[in-house]
Design an enzyme around this catalytic site. Structure first.
Site, mmCIF file in Angstrom:
data_model
loop_
_atom_site.group_PDB
_atom_site.id
_atom_site.type_symbol
_atom_site.label_atom_id
_atom_site.label_comp_id
_atom_site.label_asym_id
_atom_site.label_seq_id
_atom_site.Cartn_x
_atom_site.Cartn_y
_atom_site.Cartn_z
ATOM 1 N N LYS A 160 0.861 -1.191 0.000
ATOM 2 C CA LYS A 160 0.000 0.000 0.000
ATOM 3 C C LYS A 160 0.892 1.234 0.000
ATOM 4 O O LYS A 160 1.088 1.890 1.032
ATOM 5 C CB LYS A 160 -0.926 -0.009 1.226
ATOM 6 C CG LYS A 160 -2.206 -0.786 0.969
ATOM 7 C CD LYS A 160 -3.138 -0.755 2.150
ATOM 8 C CE LYS A 160 -4.006 0.473 2.196
ATOM 9 N NZ LYS A 160 -5.106 0.474 1.230
HETATM 10 N N1 PMP Z 1 -7.221 -3.047 -3.183
HETATM 11 C C1 PMP Z 1 -6.815 -1.785 -2.958
HETATM 12 C C2 PMP Z 1 -6.109 -1.052 -4.031
HETATM 13 C C3 PMP Z 1 -7.059 -1.195 -1.697
HETATM 14 O O1 PMP Z 1 -6.645 0.056 -1.445
HETATM 15 C C4 PMP Z 1 -7.752 -1.939 -0.707
HETATM 16 C C5 PMP Z 1 -8.065 -1.305 0.633
HETATM 17 N N2 PMP Z 1 -7.046 -1.495 1.560
HETATM 18 C C6 PMP Z 1 -8.132 -3.261 -0.993
HETATM 19 C C7 PMP Z 1 -7.855 -3.780 -2.244
HETATM 20 C C8 PMP Z 1 -8.782 -4.124 0.037
HETATM 21 O O2 PMP Z 1 -7.855 -4.546 0.999
HETATM 22 P P1 PMP Z 1 -8.281 -4.860 2.509
HETATM 23 O O3 PMP Z 1 -9.340 -5.908 2.438
HETATM 24 O O4 PMP Z 1 -7.052 -5.358 3.164
HETATM 25 O O5 PMP Z 1 -8.783 -3.589 3.075
#
Ligand code: PMP
Length: 315
Positions: A160
């Site tokens: 991220k």
């Molecule tokens: N893809 C992206 C690009 C994101 O920013 C997120 C949000 N964190 C997700 C998928 C979903 O990930 P998570 O279930 O860990 O929040």
């Protein structure tokens, strides 16, 4: 305790401080070059138990540490330590409602020069009250983005990384200003990757299909949780494989998931209805189960939750 809806504190420079003191300079490296990483967690308020539950903090912080490592940020904290800091922060805030939690790790040196080495790292965490991220959770109308997902060989999507979210922002804004709730993003090879900030599943002939972690997706924690719930609780087989655009047109159900989005049905893609154009039964069941679990109402999955408030011990 009175209801409040403003952030009062942050974890900053190794301690919990008033939010006004959690400030960085315009010269901060990460502000100039996007050289930081972040996380996103949710805390769910259970009024019956008067408890705030953090959803899978250990897994979130593990991914946070791994994202940081991709851009040479070495966090001096373990997932356990970060979870401890977070519970302290949330207790200090005293939240009695659903919240969103934002940890950041960033290159903090005030310096001009595009690089990752020989720079100081810093960590901060703050939280705020939070409701829905997409308005239409039971029937989102989405488009295919004209943008492509960042590629692992450009900026790793599995981390991220702050700078990479310019990609997500372009995707989201072009979708919303064109009248859609969200957008599906393709990889450079034309296969489906994910949404602007959420993972995607399709259900076709009783099988749940989601792109693999090698399709430039964020390794979502909700994605992983739902794969387990689909298999173990709903007895729907899950397959991780590349998905063609036209498979989505023929799917019975499509949904997106993530910490912000939670679990939202996609019922229309541009002018096409998905299935009968209504919330499908698997998505509905999975949503109900998910919201029961995150608010602490399913004993079997209490292990996914970390309670914030501890009962006072009467001596
Ligand atoms: N893809 C992206 C690009 C994101 O920013 C997120 C949000 N964190 C997700 C998928 C979903 O990930 P998570 O279930 O860990 O929040």
């Amino acid at each position: 305790m009175a209801q409040k809806n403003q952030t009062n504190y942050a974890f900053f420079n190794g301690q919990i401080v008033p939010i006004e003191e959690a400030k960085v300079s315009v010269m901060t490296h990460s502000f100039n070059y996007g050289t930081g990483v972040f996380g996103g967690l949710r805390g769910y308020w259970n009024a019956d138990e008067e408890q705030l539950f953090i959803f899978r903090p250990h897994d979130h912080f593990k991914r946070f540490i791994q994202s940081a490592a991709l851009i040479r940020i070495e966090l001096r904290y373990t997932p356990e330590e970060l979870t401890h800091i977070l519970t302290e922060l949330l207790r200090t805030e005293g939240w009695r409602e659903n919240v969103y939690i934002r940890p950041l790790a960033y290159k903090a040196t005030e310096l001009i020069g595009v690089k990752l080495h020989d720079l100081d790292d810093a960590v901060t965490i703050f939280s705020l009250p939070f409701g829905k991220y997409v308005e239409n959770e039971e029937g989102a109308h989405v488009c295919f983005s004209a943008w492509r997902r960042v590629d692992d060989n450009a900026i790793p999507a599995r981390g991220k990384i702050i700078g990479a979210y310019a990609n997500s922002a372009l995707i989201k804004t072009d979708a919303v200003l064109s009248g859609y709730d969200e957008a599906i993003v393709l990889n450079e090879d034309g296969h489906i990757s994910e949404m602007s900030a959420a993972n995607i599943f399709i259900i076709r002939d009783g099988v749940a299909i989601t792109p693999p972690v090698t399709s430039n997706v964020l390794e979502g924690i909700v994605r992983r949780s739902l794969m387990q719930l689909l298999t173990d609780e709903l007895h729907v087989p899950v397959v991780e494989r590349e998905i063609d655009r036209t498979e989505l047109y023929l799917a019975d159900e499509v949904f997106m998931c993530g910490t912000g989005v939670q679990l939202a049905a996609i019922t229309r893609v541009e002018h096409r209805a998905i299935g009968n154009g209504k919330l499908g039964s698997t998505t509905r069941q999975l949503r109900e189960l998910f919201f029961q679990i995150v608010s602490g109402r399913v004993p079997k999955y209490r292990g996914w939750l970390t309670p914030v408030y501890v009962a006072e011990v009467v001596q």
